[in-house]
Design an enzyme around this catalytic site. Structure first.
Site: not given
Ligand code: UD1
Ligand code: CA
Length: 472
Positions: A22, A345, A363, A435
């Site tokens: 089942r 991560r 990460k 920048a």
């Protein structure tokens, strides 16, 4: 009074040969996960504190995968040397399964029998039954449970108040079918009855199966049966995905309740997932719809914001994880702040007091003490020192299409917005990247670096840098 001890060891048999049709799945039923663990692991963990002499798992369907997974779990629980497997080639019933388990066993001890598909059974209940079995010197002991809908279960037939017999649904008459006290399928048999009566079981019933429950009738007739009650929650046997999720809910609530008793403030607990491998150190706060899984460690006064998902993550004391944050194999230091909408991560390391803001992906990256990456960045394979500022839109280009390369950003560095750092690259202490720069060469200490896009603003930057250096 007889108790469980060296001279009176306990063996355990776990019935797990059935197919579990089942579940509508190729995976063996007992290997289906319930709150991050296969069902059978919950059962093994519940019997481990009883310190059984040996554990025999009766396998049949998908025997190899069941065996392999049990061995993994047993090794983890240091039960490795005590687990054995018995093969039940054809499933001729629960009594036959026990015969297979004890075939050739020498000596036969008092034996606890339970099913591999009852993940909610609690160690305290099992211990209670074991103690009662030995103290009453019962021939057989069992749990019984009162349920609203007894359909499908074996019914407990009593005589003069004592358990006398268990009658299966298919063998029961109309009167017996009305009985709401049922058999959860957990028993302890004395060695005596197993030695003398187990092999004599017959299969003269509607299903043509060898019923383990016939041993209860035998014990009632020729000896003494002890019974204790078990809650509906603990007796839940999983036969379908619906019951799997019910069991998961029971275990999830059990864990959450336990943490609330330890002082963790959990809002809307019904919306929160806290796995069995999560540990809190004290008064942390957990907001609604959070998902904490794997091995998480949450420190004192840490706050986990709504809808965040943390797996295998450490959150140190006083750290704040804002809403919608996703982390895996990450480490968030003392007083650090992450999110909302951050993605950490594997190998993301946020040191004390550092800050990661919205839409930042990290990460294998360390962000040093007090450093910030507040908006819209990808930082991969990067080491960032103390008090550095990573401007909005900074991207570490760690992949050249073949290999991954490292970026190193030293203490006090300022990376201006929308800068592209092409790895491998080192930016030395207190350097200033204007920048919009695309940086392809290492930048020495205190240097001022300009990418093409920022040439026109050179003068303004030079003035700011001088000011910064003066401030020291
Ligand atoms: C059995 C009990 C019933 C009880 C119910 C609780 C018997 C005769 N009946 O029902 O009184 O209310 O459990 O769930 O025992 N298994 C094997 N080999 C077999 C048959 C079963 O290993 O040949 C295992 C299954 O994998 C499962 C467990 O035994 O883990 C129970 O089997 P299941 O068929 O679900 O129970 P019933 O026999 O219907
Ligand atoms: Ca059956």
């Amino acid at each position: 009074m007889t108790t469980l001890n060296e001279d009176n060891p306990l063996d355990v048999v776990i019935l797990a040969a059935g197919q579990g049709t089942r579940m509508k799945s190729d995976l063996a039923k007992v290997l289906h996960e319930v709150l991050e663990r296969p069902m059978i692991e919950w059962v093994l963990r519940a019997i481990e504190p009883l310190n059984p002499r040996k554990i025999i798992v009766v396998v049949g369907h998908q025997r190899d995968s069941v065996r392999a997974r049990c061995l993994d779990v047993a090794a983890k629980l240091e039960l490795g040397s005590r687990i054995e497997f018995a093969l039940q080639e054809e499933q001729l019933g629960t009594g036959h399964a026990l015969q297979c388990a004890l075939k050739g066993a020498q000596p036969i001890n008092n034996t606890l029998v339970l099913c591999g598909d009852t993940p909610c059974i609690h160690e305290d209940s099992l211990n209670r039954l074991v103690q009662a079995h030995f103290s009453t010197e019962a021939t057989a002991s069992l749990f019984t449970t009162e349920v609203d809908h007894p359909f499908g279960y074996g019914r407990i037939v009593r005589q003069e108040g004592n358990v006398y017999q268990i009658v299966e649904e298919k063998d029961a008459d109309d009167e017996q079918r009305k009985i709401q006290e049922v058999n959860p399928g957990v028993y302890i048999f004395s060695s005596g009855i197993l030695e003398t009566r187990l092999s004599a079981l017959e299969n003269k019933n509607q299903q043509g199966e060898f019923y383990i429950t016939d041993l209860i009738f035998d014990a009632a007739t020729n000896g003494k049966v002890h019974s204790s009650s078990l809650s509906c929650e603990e007796m839940l046997g999983v036969n379908s995905q619906v019951q799997r999720s019910e069991a998961e809910d029971i275990l999830r609530k059990r864990i959450i309740t336990q943490w609330m008793h330890e002082g963790v403030a959990i809002s809307m607990p019904n919306s929160v997932w806290i796995g069995p491998g999560v540990a809190f150190e004290g008064n942390a706060e957990v907001a609604p719809f959070t998902h904490l899984s794997g091995e998480c460690h949450i420190g004192q006064n840490a706050r986990i914001g709504a809808h965040s998902s943390l797996r295998d993550t450490t959150v140190a004391e006083g750290a704040i994880v804002e809403a919608m944050t996703w982390t895996e194999h990450a480490c968030i230091g003392k007083g650090a702040r992450v999110g909302p909408y951050a993605r950490l991560r594997e190998g993301s390391h946020l040191e004390e007091g550092s800050k990661v803001g919205n839409f930042v992906e990290m990460k294998k990256t360390t962000l040093g003490v007090g450093s910030k990456a507040s908006h819209l960045s990808y930082l991969g394979d990067t080491t960032i020192g103390r008090n550095a500022n990573i401007g909005a839109g900074t991207i570490t280009c760690n992949y050249d299409g073949f290999n991954k390369h490292k970026t190193s950003i030293a203490d006090g560095v300022f990376i201006g917005s929308n800068s592209t750092l092409v790895a491998p690259i080192t930016i030395d202490a207190d350097a200033f990247v204007a920048a919009g720069s695309t940086v392809v060469k290492d930048i020495p200490r205190d240097a001022l670096a300009f990418g093409r896009a920022s040439q026109s603003t050179k003068k303004g930057y030079a003035a700011r840098l001088r000011k910064r250096l003066r401030k020291g």
